[in-house]
Design an enzyme around this catalytic site. Structure first.
Site, PDB file in Angstrom:
ATOM      1  N   SER A  85       0.797  -1.238   0.000  1.00 21.84           N
ATOM      2  CA  SER A  85       0.000   0.000   0.000  1.00 21.84           C
ATOM      3  C   SER A  85       0.827   1.284   0.000  1.00 21.84           C
ATOM      4  O   SER A  85       0.268   2.365  -0.206  1.00 21.84           O
ATOM      5  CB  SER A  85      -0.919   0.021   1.215  1.00 21.84           C
ATOM      6  OG  SER A  85      -1.966  -0.893   1.028  1.00 21.84           O
ATOM      7  N   LYS A  88       0.472   3.549  -2.880  1.00 17.38           N
ATOM      8  CA  LYS A  88      -0.765   4.299  -3.151  1.00 17.38           C
ATOM      9  C   LYS A  88      -0.575   5.813  -3.298  1.00 17.38           C
ATOM     10  O   LYS A  88      -1.089   6.398  -4.257  1.00 17.38           O
ATOM     11  CB  LYS A  88      -1.825   3.946  -2.106  1.00 17.38           C
ATOM     12  CG  LYS A  88      -2.316   2.502  -2.294  1.00 17.38           C
ATOM     13  CD  LYS A  88      -3.192   2.014  -1.157  1.00 17.38           C
ATOM     14  CE  LYS A  88      -3.660   0.582  -1.443  1.00 17.38           C
ATOM     15  NZ  LYS A  88      -4.316  -0.054  -0.309  1.00 17.38           N
ATOM     16  N   TYR A 210      -2.876  -2.746 -10.550  1.00 18.15           N
ATOM     17  CA  TYR A 210      -2.857  -2.522  -9.102  1.00 18.15           C
ATOM     18  C   TYR A 210      -2.037  -3.620  -8.401  1.00 18.15           C
ATOM     19  O   TYR A 210      -1.228  -3.326  -7.521  1.00 18.15           O
ATOM     20  CB  TYR A 210      -4.299  -2.469  -8.568  1.00 18.15           C
ATOM     21  CG  TYR A 210      -4.380  -2.481  -7.065  1.00 18.15           C
ATOM     22  CD1 TYR A 210      -4.054  -1.347  -6.319  1.00 18.15           C
ATOM     23  CD2 TYR A 210      -4.739  -3.635  -6.364  1.00 18.15           C
ATOM     24  CE1 TYR A 210      -4.094  -1.361  -4.930  1.00 18.15           C
ATOM     25  CE2 TYR A 210      -4.787  -3.664  -4.981  1.00 18.15           C
ATOM     26  CZ  TYR A 210      -4.458  -2.520  -4.272  1.00 18.15           C
ATOM     27  OH  TYR A 210      -4.483  -2.542  -2.892  1.00 18.15           O
ATOM     28  N   TYR A 262      -4.705   4.148   7.687  1.00 17.13           N
ATOM     29  CA  TYR A 262      -6.012   3.467   7.765  1.00 17.13           C
ATOM     30  C   TYR A 262      -6.780   3.845   9.015  1.00 17.13           C
ATOM     31  O   TYR A 262      -6.843   5.003   9.379  1.00 17.13           O
ATOM     32  CB  TYR A 262      -5.830   1.944   7.656  1.00 17.13           C
ATOM     33  CG  TYR A 262      -5.041   1.600   6.449  1.00 17.13           C
ATOM     34  CD1 TYR A 262      -5.556   1.863   5.179  1.00 17.13           C
ATOM     35  CD2 TYR A 262      -3.760   1.096   6.539  1.00 17.13           C
ATOM     36  CE1 TYR A 262      -4.824   1.590   4.051  1.00 17.13           C
ATOM     37  CE2 TYR A 262      -3.030   0.817   5.411  1.00 17.13           C
ATOM     38  CZ  TYR A 262      -3.566   1.074   4.179  1.00 17.13           C
ATOM     39  OH  TYR A 262      -2.842   0.819   3.070  1.00 17.13           O
ATOM     40  N   VAL A 280       1.116  -3.743   4.026  1.00 13.83           N
ATOM     41  CA  VAL A 280       0.984  -5.029   4.736  1.00 13.83           C
ATOM     42  C   VAL A 280       2.233  -5.899   4.728  1.00 13.83           C
ATOM     43  O   VAL A 280       2.293  -6.878   5.453  1.00 13.83           O
ATOM     44  CB  VAL A 280      -0.187  -5.901   4.224  1.00 13.83           C
ATOM     45  CG1 VAL A 280      -1.505  -5.417   4.749  1.00 13.83           C
ATOM     46  CG2 VAL A 280      -0.170  -6.044   2.737  1.00 13.83           C
TER      47      VAL A 280
HETATM   48  O1  DON Z   1      -4.613  -4.948  -1.917  1.00 15.83           O
HETATM   49  C1  DON Z   1      -4.083  -5.425  -0.907  1.00 15.83           C
HETATM   50  O2  DON Z   1      -4.736  -5.942  -0.012  1.00 15.83           O
HETATM   51  C2  DON Z   1      -2.582  -5.341  -0.780  1.00 15.83           C
HETATM   52  N1  DON Z   1      -1.945  -5.477  -2.066  1.00 15.83           N
HETATM   53  C3  DON Z   1      -2.154  -4.033  -0.190  1.00 15.83           C
HETATM   54  C4  DON Z   1      -2.765  -3.766   1.156  1.00 15.83           C
HETATM   55  C5  DON Z   1      -1.912  -2.989   2.075  1.00 15.83           C
HETATM   56  O3  DON Z   1      -0.711  -2.914   1.994  1.00 15.83           O
HETATM   57  C6  DON Z   1      -2.623  -2.394   3.201  1.00 15.83           C
HETATM   58  N2  DON Z   1      -1.677  -2.018   4.222  1.00 15.83           N
HETATM   59  N3  DON Z   1      -1.662  -1.920   5.332  1.00 15.83           N
END
Ligand code: DON
Length: 352
Positions: A85, A88, A210, A262, A280
């Protein structure tokens, strides 16, 4: 002797900066922090993308890069991991650069959700995803990446990461395929947005894009360089190359401050108080505008999906150096003062 202010992008400037940062007392502060939090083993490595579960839970990188080009890398600072993320805000920047603020804002808002990053949630009044830092908003901004076909769009994405990192950036194919095989929730979000006209008919291709952006490989060093580029008005302090038009830097930083962590974003703004973004896989980048950026990698996450050690390091640095953007009347020594300090490591001042 301190050199003139401003980025040191030539060979001699880079050498001087390496010497300066090697002798800086900040290096000891960062080493101590790293040693302290290396003993924390709380949290769990993400596994909903199966390939991420293979990460070494004890890996721990800590990096600081200043807007005048000093670099501090501690621990596993060169260990590569997928950006997830943290991509983003940078893709939001690419969308802004391509389409301008008003057009982008018809497809994504800038309001925090207070919900988990993968919530299947759109604003009922406008049908827009709430902000570009949650999955829905990030898929909407990925949809805005130009290109005649998939490979041109991926190329544009990777060039952008390359400008921010100051080196070519590559994809972790294993993580990409793993997320692609399991990313049904993101597909649901993409198709819901197609229903409301928030993404184009090429939604399947956009979802692939994405998943690619989330699979770009970076280190904590890279995160700090990317953040320092934002801290430096969009110019990479190590290469001197512009990565994003200056006018959009504030759009990225303000949404990072309000939405970057978040459903911990409010608490983060209160406790740490600098624009930041987590992912994540265990990365966190935080930006102190005009000064520097901090990158942390430690894959054990808390229940909200933020790196446990990452949060601890940022809380400690913010308190120690008064980094909160709304800080006033801070009594201690700021990081800027420490960096300018004449008292280099291994030397004692006459009064010591
Ligand atoms: O779309 C997803 O769930 C992951 N590729 C990215 C999510 C993410 O990194 C959220 N972070 N805390």
């Amino acid at each position: 002797m301190d050199g003139p202010p401003g980025p040191k992008t030539d060979h001699l400037g880079g050498l001087l900066n390496r010497m300066k940062s090697a002798a800086s007392p900040l290096r000891d502060v960062l080493r101590d922090l790293h040693a302290t939090y290396a003993t924390v083993h709380d949290g769990t490595v993400a596994s909903y993308i199966p390939e991420l579960a293979k990460a070494n839970p004890d890996a721990f990188g800590l990096s600081v890069v200043t807007t005048d080009g000093q670099v501090f890398d501690i621990g596993d600072a060169q260990q590569l991991f997928t950006i997830q993320s943290i991509s983003k805000p940078f893709v939001f920047g690419l969308a802004l650069e391509a389409h301008g603020r008003e057009t982008v804002l018809t497809k994504v808002g800038v309001e925090p959700t207070g919900e988990a990053f993968n919530a299947i949630l759109l604003d009922e009044a406008s049908n827009r995803p709430f902000n570009p830092m949650v999955n829905a908003g990030a898929i909407a901004t990925a949809d805005l990446i130009h290109g005649r076909d998939f490979s041109e769009r991926v190329d544009r994405l990777m060039q952008m990461f390359g400008r921010f990192c100051g080196r070519p950036v590559y994809i972790d194919n294993g993580v990409f395929l793993s997320e692609r095989a399991t990313g049904h929730r993101n597909r649901a979000i993409g198709h819901l947005m197609l229903n409301f006209g928030m993404v184009s008919e090429r939604v399947e291709e956009t979802l692939e894009l994405y998943f690619q952006q989330c699979s770009a490989l970076v280190s904590s060093h890279d995160l700090a360089v990317m953040g320092a580029t934002l801290a430096n008005g969009g110019v990479n302090p190590l290469t001197g190359a512009r990565a994003i038009p200056a006018t959009y830097v504030k759009d990225l930083l303000s949404t990072m401050l309000s939405c970057g962590m978040y459903d911990y974003a409010g608490e983060w703004a209160f406790r740490v108080g600098i624009p930041a973004k987590s992912g994540v896989s265990g990365g966190v980048v935080g930006v102190v505008p005009g000064q520097m950026a901090i990158g942390v990698y430690s894959p054990r996450l808390d229940a909200k999906g933020n790196s446990v050690r990452g949060i601890k390091v940022f809380e400690a640095l913010s308190e120690r150096f008064g980094l909160h953007v709304f800080e006033s009347g801070f009594q201690g020594e700021s990081m800027r003062e420490l960096l300018l300090s004449k008292h280099q490591r291994g030397r004692t001042s006459p009064s010591a």
